[in-house]
Design an enzyme around this catalytic site. Structure first.
Site, PDB file in Angstrom:
ATOM      1  N   LYS A  66     128.088  11.988  67.305  1.00  0.00           N
ATOM      2  CA  LYS A  66     128.527  13.197  66.609  1.00  0.00           C
ATOM      3  C   LYS A  66     127.296  13.976  66.172  1.00  0.00           C
ATOM      4  O   LYS A  66     126.436  13.450  65.477  1.00  0.00           O
ATOM      5  CB  LYS A  66     129.364  12.840  65.380  1.00  0.00           C
ATOM      6  CG  LYS A  66     130.780  12.393  65.664  1.00  0.00           C
ATOM      7  CD  LYS A  66     131.714  13.545  66.003  1.00  0.00           C
ATOM      8  CE  LYS A  66     131.925  14.474  64.828  1.00  0.00           C
ATOM      9  NZ  LYS A  66     132.691  13.893  63.725  1.00  0.00           N
ATOM     10  N   ASN A 231     115.157  11.417  58.902  1.00  0.00           N
ATOM     11  CA  ASN A 231     114.907  10.003  58.692  1.00  0.00           C
ATOM     12  C   ASN A 231     116.168   9.192  59.005  1.00  0.00           C
ATOM     13  O   ASN A 231     117.273   9.679  58.813  1.00  0.00           O
ATOM     14  CB  ASN A 231     114.505   9.742  57.243  1.00  0.00           C
ATOM     15  CG  ASN A 231     113.107  10.209  56.914  1.00  0.00           C
ATOM     16  OD1 ASN A 231     112.198  10.127  57.714  1.00  0.00           O
ATOM     17  ND2 ASN A 231     112.952  10.699  55.683  1.00  0.00           N
ATOM     18  N   HIS A 392     113.700  14.185  66.688  1.00  0.00           N
ATOM     19  CA  HIS A 392     114.131  15.519  66.222  1.00  0.00           C
ATOM     20  C   HIS A 392     114.459  16.398  67.419  1.00  0.00           C
ATOM     21  O   HIS A 392     113.932  16.203  68.505  1.00  0.00           O
ATOM     22  CB  HIS A 392     113.026  16.178  65.391  1.00  0.00           C
ATOM     23  CG  HIS A 392     112.750  15.475  64.095  1.00  0.00           C
ATOM     24  ND1 HIS A 392     113.540  15.639  62.974  1.00  0.00           N
ATOM     25  CD2 HIS A 392     111.780  14.595  63.758  1.00  0.00           C
ATOM     26  CE1 HIS A 392     113.045  14.900  61.988  1.00  0.00           C
ATOM     27  NE2 HIS A 392     111.985  14.257  62.438  1.00  0.00           N
TER      28      HIS A 392
END
Length: 392
Positions: A66, A231, A392
């Protein structure tokens, strides 16, 4: 096919949108549906995760994704009767290994998995397709599908369910690029081997014993974190992620978030929860939401007079705070991975409350001594991997 036009990007106003290859053809085929921009982000990230899990463990693997982070990830170990019941697959007579992997990945955090994109490391068979069909989901990516599985999946969402076939032999270039605000970023792909036994060479804690199952679970945690927005922290038990904390700015918030999810996973196995007297034909999403509220401090929201009758045949007893604490204390043998070092011992304190006995983290904090001391207080075995897994 070299390029595939999409309806729009992340949002309807972001047009035009497409995916394409600068060289060669796209390593995928859309068998059914019309996947969107975010669907493909989830599909390609989740595929990498399950492919790596399969390579590391030798077991079929599945992931529930998701918003470009996993809600669940697991390998295809058999399910006991308790897990079959809390994952709501106890009505299925035979579960193949890949179906078990999917049931675990989808079932661990059903609230987060609602409307997910599924990834399978192995051919999607009819058993797995039947499980997928009855859940709210956007699509699935797999290396292949049996003819029966394709027919089952094509019946989902009035024939619009997204089914993607990926070339399992495809290997991307070693350099990857993306643009932000018109500026192109370039870096080497993160191809680190997280199944390397050398990751467990540096064990600074007094307890230096990792069982074979613990090492497997820590590898699963680290591979999951490799594809989780940072994180991030991941709790794993018995071959599956049971709590993932993603995208938090503070690591202790990651540890708390993932730990709370792990606690909910465990509380769902409490006899009071497993025996909730639901009304007939309650929708799956309503049942999942009701369980989540029942376990929480807001249990009165589903137990007050005039409300409980909507969900239950009879009013259940409250699962008290004392009962929850006593039950959570029974959970042991949990493995915990972190995508970077723990800066303070408070992360270990929180992890211990959710049954963590094994930890793998990068190490390298100026307060490593405090983290090690806290582990020793609880006889936790911890490895400093020396590997950071920011994503990221």
């Amino acid at each position: 096919m070299k390029e595939l036009e999409l309806k729009y990007g992340c949002n309807p106003n972001q047009k035009p949108s497409c995916i394409f290859m600068t060289e060669g053809e796209l390593p995928l085929e859309v068998i059914n549906g019309r996947p969107g921009y975010i669907n493909f982000l989830d599909a390609l990230n989740s595929w990498q995760l399950v492919k790596e899990l399969k390579a590391a463990t030798g077991l079929p693997a599945a992931a529930s994704f998701k918003h470009v982070s996993p809600a669940g990830a697991a390998v295809g170990l058999p399910l006991d009767d308790t897990l079959k019941k809390i994952y709501f697959v106890d009505d299925v007579k035979e579960l193949s290994p890949i179906a078990c992997a999917y049931a675990r990945a989808r079932g661990a955090d059903r609230m987060s998995s609602y409307g997910d994109f599924v990834a399978l490391s192995d051919t999607c068979d009819a058993a797995t397709a039947m499980l997928i069909k009855r859940e709210v989901s956007d699509g699935v990516i797999a290396p292949d599908y049996t003819p029966e599985a394709i027919e089952i999946l094509k019946e989902k969402r009035k024939g619009t369910y997204n089914v993607i076939k990926i070339d399992p032999g495809y290997t991307p270039e070693k350099i990857e690029r993306k643009q932000v605000f018109g500026v192109t970023f370039e870096q080497g792909r993160n191809e680190i081997d997280l199944n390397d036994p050398a990751l467990f060479d540096n064990i600074p804690t007094k307890n230096k014993t990792f069982t074979e199952e613990a090492r497997r679970d820590l590898v699963i945690a680290l591979i999951t974190l490799k594809y989780t927005q940072s994180n991030s922290v991941c709790y794993v038990k018995d071959g599956q992620a049971i709590g993932i904390g993603a995208g938090q700015q503070s690591r202790i918030h990651c540890t708390r978030l993932a730990g709370n999810k792990a606690d909910i996973w465990w509380l769902r196995q409490h006899p009071k929860v497993m025996n909730l007297p639901f009304v007939d034909k309650i929708r799956r999403a309503d049942r999942d939401n009701t369980i989540d509220v029942y376990i929480s401090e807001d249990h009165d929201d589903v137990l007050r007079d005039g409300t409980w009758q909507l969900f239950f045949n009879e009013k259940p007893e409250v699962l008290t705070m004392e009962e929850k604490k006593e039950w959570i204390a029974r959970n042991t043998g949990v493995a915990l991975g972190s995508d970077a070092f723990f800066p303070f011992g408070d992360n270990i304190e929180r992890a211990h409350k959710s049954g963590v006995q094994y930890i793998a983290q990068a190490g390298g904090s100026v307060r490593d001594d405090n983290v090690i001391e806290t582990c020793d207080k609880y006889d936790i075995a911890m490895a400093f991997t020396g590997v950071r897994l920011f994503h990221h």
